[in-house]
Design a protein around this motif. Structure first.
Motif, PDB file in Angstrom:
ATOM      1  N   ASP A  17      40.237  46.142  27.400  1.00 17.44           N
ATOM      2  CA  ASP A  17      39.267  45.220  27.527  1.00 17.44           C
ATOM      3  C   ASP A  17      39.765  44.120  28.482  1.00 17.44           C
ATOM      4  N   ASP A  18      40.929  43.385  28.082  1.00 20.23           N
ATOM      5  CA  ASP A  18      41.508  42.387  28.811  1.00 20.23           C
ATOM      6  C   ASP A  18      41.860  42.727  30.294  1.00 20.23           C
ATOM      7  N   GLY A  19      42.428  44.102  30.371  1.00 21.07           N
ATOM      8  CA  GLY A  19      42.867  44.516  31.848  1.00 21.07           C
ATOM      9  C   GLY A  19      41.381  44.557  32.500  1.00 21.07           C
ATOM     10  N   VAL A  20      40.282  45.005  32.006  1.00 18.76           N
ATOM     11  CA  VAL A  20      39.121  45.263  32.775  1.00 18.76           C
ATOM     12  C   VAL A  20      38.538  43.808  32.992  1.00 18.76           C
ATOM     13  N   ARG A  21      38.673  42.850  32.078  1.00 19.88           N
ATOM     14  CA  ARG A  21      37.997  41.381  32.209  1.00 19.88           C
ATOM     15  C   ARG A  21      38.939  40.846  33.540  1.00 19.88           C
ATOM     16  N   ARG A  22      40.154  41.192  33.519  1.00 19.96           N
ATOM     17  CA  ARG A  22      40.994  40.557  34.748  1.00 19.96           C
ATOM     18  C   ARG A  22      40.431  41.194  35.872  1.00 19.96           C
ATOM     19  N   LEU A  23      40.490  42.381  35.915  1.00 18.92           N
ATOM     20  CA  LEU A  23      39.923  43.145  37.252  1.00 18.92           C
ATOM     21  C   LEU A  23      38.469  42.603  37.627  1.00 18.92           C
ATOM     22  N   GLN A  26      37.936  39.356  39.543  1.00 19.18           N
ATOM     23  CA  GLN A  26      38.140  39.491  41.152  1.00 19.18           C
ATOM     24  C   GLN A  26      36.731  39.773  41.828  1.00 19.18           C
ATOM     25  N   THR A  27      35.734  40.410  41.065  1.00 19.17           N
ATOM     26  CA  THR A  27      34.380  40.951  41.609  1.00 19.17           C
ATOM     27  C   THR A  27      33.597  39.682  41.462  1.00 19.17           C
ATOM     28  N   GLY A  28      33.912  38.735  40.315  1.00 17.57           N
ATOM     29  CA  GLY A  28      32.739  37.833  40.198  1.00 17.57           C
ATOM     30  C   GLY A  28      31.878  38.284  38.935  1.00 17.57           C
ATOM     31  N   LEU A  29      32.139  39.382  38.519  1.00 15.33           N
ATOM     32  CA  LEU A  29      31.578  39.740  37.278  1.00 15.33           C
ATOM     33  C   LEU A  29      32.384  39.257  35.783  1.00 15.33           C
ATOM     34  N   THR A  30      31.466  39.402  34.912  1.00 21.54           N
ATOM     35  CA  THR A  30      32.204  39.431  33.440  1.00 21.54           C
ATOM     36  C   THR A  30      31.784  40.743  32.914  1.00 21.54           C
ATOM     37  N   VAL A  31      32.537  41.352  31.820  1.00 17.62           N
ATOM     38  CA  VAL A  31      32.374  42.403  31.246  1.00 17.62           C
ATOM     39  C   VAL A  31      30.828  42.815  30.854  1.00 17.62           C
ATOM     40  N   PRO A  32      30.285  41.828  30.375  1.00 17.03           N
ATOM     41  CA  PRO A  32      29.004  42.068  29.833  1.00 17.03           C
ATOM     42  C   PRO A  32      27.988  42.315  30.902  1.00 17.03           C
ATOM     43  N   GLN A  33      28.189  41.551  32.280  1.00 20.29           N
ATOM     44  CA  GLN A  33      27.462  41.657  33.266  1.00 20.29           C
ATOM     45  C   GLN A  33      27.617  43.137  33.765  1.00 20.29           C
ATOM     46  N   PHE A  34      28.888  43.441  33.945  1.00 17.78           N
ATOM     47  CA  PHE A  34      29.121  44.686  34.409  1.00 17.78           C
ATOM     48  C   PHE A  34      28.601  46.006  33.677  1.00 17.78           C
ATOM     49  N   ASN A  35      28.698  45.887  32.221  1.00 19.24           N
ATOM     50  CA  ASN A  35      28.072  46.683  31.370  1.00 19.24           C
ATOM     51  C   ASN A  35      26.504  46.870  31.668  1.00 19.24           C
ATOM     52  N   ALA A  36      25.859  45.614  31.938  1.00 15.18           N
ATOM     53  CA  ALA A  36      24.511  45.495  32.138  1.00 15.18           C
ATOM     54  C   ALA A  36      23.909  46.102  33.442  1.00 15.18           C
ATOM     55  N   LEU A  37      24.859  46.241  34.245  1.00 19.15           N
ATOM     56  CA  LEU A  37      24.595  46.633  35.665  1.00 19.15           C
ATOM     57  C   LEU A  37      24.431  48.084  35.538  1.00 19.15           C
ATOM     58  N   ALA A 105      36.260  50.546  41.366  1.00 14.97           N
ATOM     59  CA  ALA A 105      37.598  49.615  41.356  1.00 14.97           C
ATOM     60  C   ALA A 105      37.799  49.927  39.616  1.00 14.97           C
ATOM     61  N   HIS A 106      37.175  49.884  38.890  1.00 15.30           N
ATOM     62  CA  HIS A 106      37.162  50.042  37.475  1.00 15.30           C
ATOM     63  C   HIS A 106      37.789  51.474  37.087  1.00 15.30           C
ATOM     64  N   ARG A 107      37.106  52.325  37.782  1.00 14.76           N
ATOM     65  CA  ARG A 107      37.747  53.788  37.665  1.00 14.76           C
ATOM     66  C   ARG A 107      39.281  54.036  38.227  1.00 14.76           C
ATOM     67  N   ALA A 108      39.540  53.615  39.450  1.00 14.82           N
ATOM     68  CA  ALA A 108      40.805  53.383  39.981  1.00 14.82           C
ATOM     69  C   ALA A 108      41.951  52.854  39.058  1.00 14.82           C
ATOM     70  N   PHE A 109      41.353  51.694  38.599  1.00 14.21           N
ATOM     71  CA  PHE A 109      42.182  50.646  37.571  1.00 14.21           C
ATOM     72  C   PHE A 109      42.463  51.403  36.548  1.00 14.21           C
ATOM     73  N   THR A 110      41.474  52.178  35.919  1.00 12.03           N
ATOM     74  CA  THR A 110      41.575  52.746  34.547  1.00 12.03           C
ATOM     75  C   THR A 110      42.598  54.088  34.751  1.00 12.03           C
ATOM     76  N   ALA A 111      42.573  54.841  35.901  1.00 10.07           N
ATOM     77  CA  ALA A 111      43.272  55.984  36.245  1.00 10.07           C
ATOM     78  C   ALA A 111      44.767  55.577  36.330  1.00 10.07           C
ATOM     79  N   GLN A 112      44.832  54.356  37.058  1.00  8.09           N
ATOM     80  CA  GLN A 112      46.334  53.934  36.984  1.00  8.09           C
ATOM     81  C   GLN A 112      47.079  53.543  35.938  1.00  8.09           C
TER      82      GLN A 112
END
Length: 156
Positions: A17-23, A26-37, A105-112
């Motif tokens: 969660d912390d890694g995703v939050r930081r990623l 950079q896109t201007g989204l929060t985790v809840p906004q990303f999940n909502a989208l 970006a999330h998929r690439a970050f998670t794979a990494q």
């Protein structure tokens, strides 16, 4: 063993969660906004109540999330003709574009981040976690309304 497994899964969740939050920052989204989208895209739009259920949060919180998405031009509220009380939230073109970029970006970050495990270990972990998830779902479905857990929450 039970508590250490719980603690370990909780710690892993926090690290993800912390890694995703930081990623996403950079896109201007929060985790809840990303999940909502993501949910709005998957379902071609949703009511506020449906989105609230999927995001596991109160409707008032979802209203704030959708307000911010609307201000950024990422989503819009649409009234349904046959029932003017029903508000459907849908992605805009900009919202779809931002969702696609953030998801990529999330998929690439998670794979990494998962490269610390060999492919065979990842597959084994996935099978074990699916088995655990399925067992937890079955156990939860068998509980009446939480009454079975009330005694577990009482302090001695």
């Amino acid at each position: 063993m039970t508590n250490s497994l719980y603690d370990l899964t909780q710690e892993i969740y926090v690290l993800f969660d912390d890694g995703v939050r930081r990623l996403l920052k950079q896109t201007g989204l929060t985790v809840p906004q990303f999940n909502a989208l993501a949910h709005l895209d998957r379902n071609q739009g949703l009511s506020l109540s449906e989105l609230s259920r999927l995001l596991l949060c109160k409707r008032g919180n979802v209203t704030g999330i959708v307000d911010r998405l609307e201000r950024e031009g990422l989503a819009k509220r649409v009234r349904i003709d046959h029932d003017r009380r029903y508000i459907h939230v849908v992605l805009t073109e900009k919202g779809e574009s931002v969702r696609k970029a953030a998801t990529s970006a999330h998929r690439a970050f998670t794979a990494q981040r998962l490269q610390v495990l060999a492919e065979a270990d990842l597959q084994k972990a996935e099978r074990l976690l699916e088995k655990l998830r399925d067992g937890l779902r079955e156990h939860l479905a068998a509980l009446p309304d939480g009454s079975e857990t009330r005694g577990m929450l009482e302090r001695p």
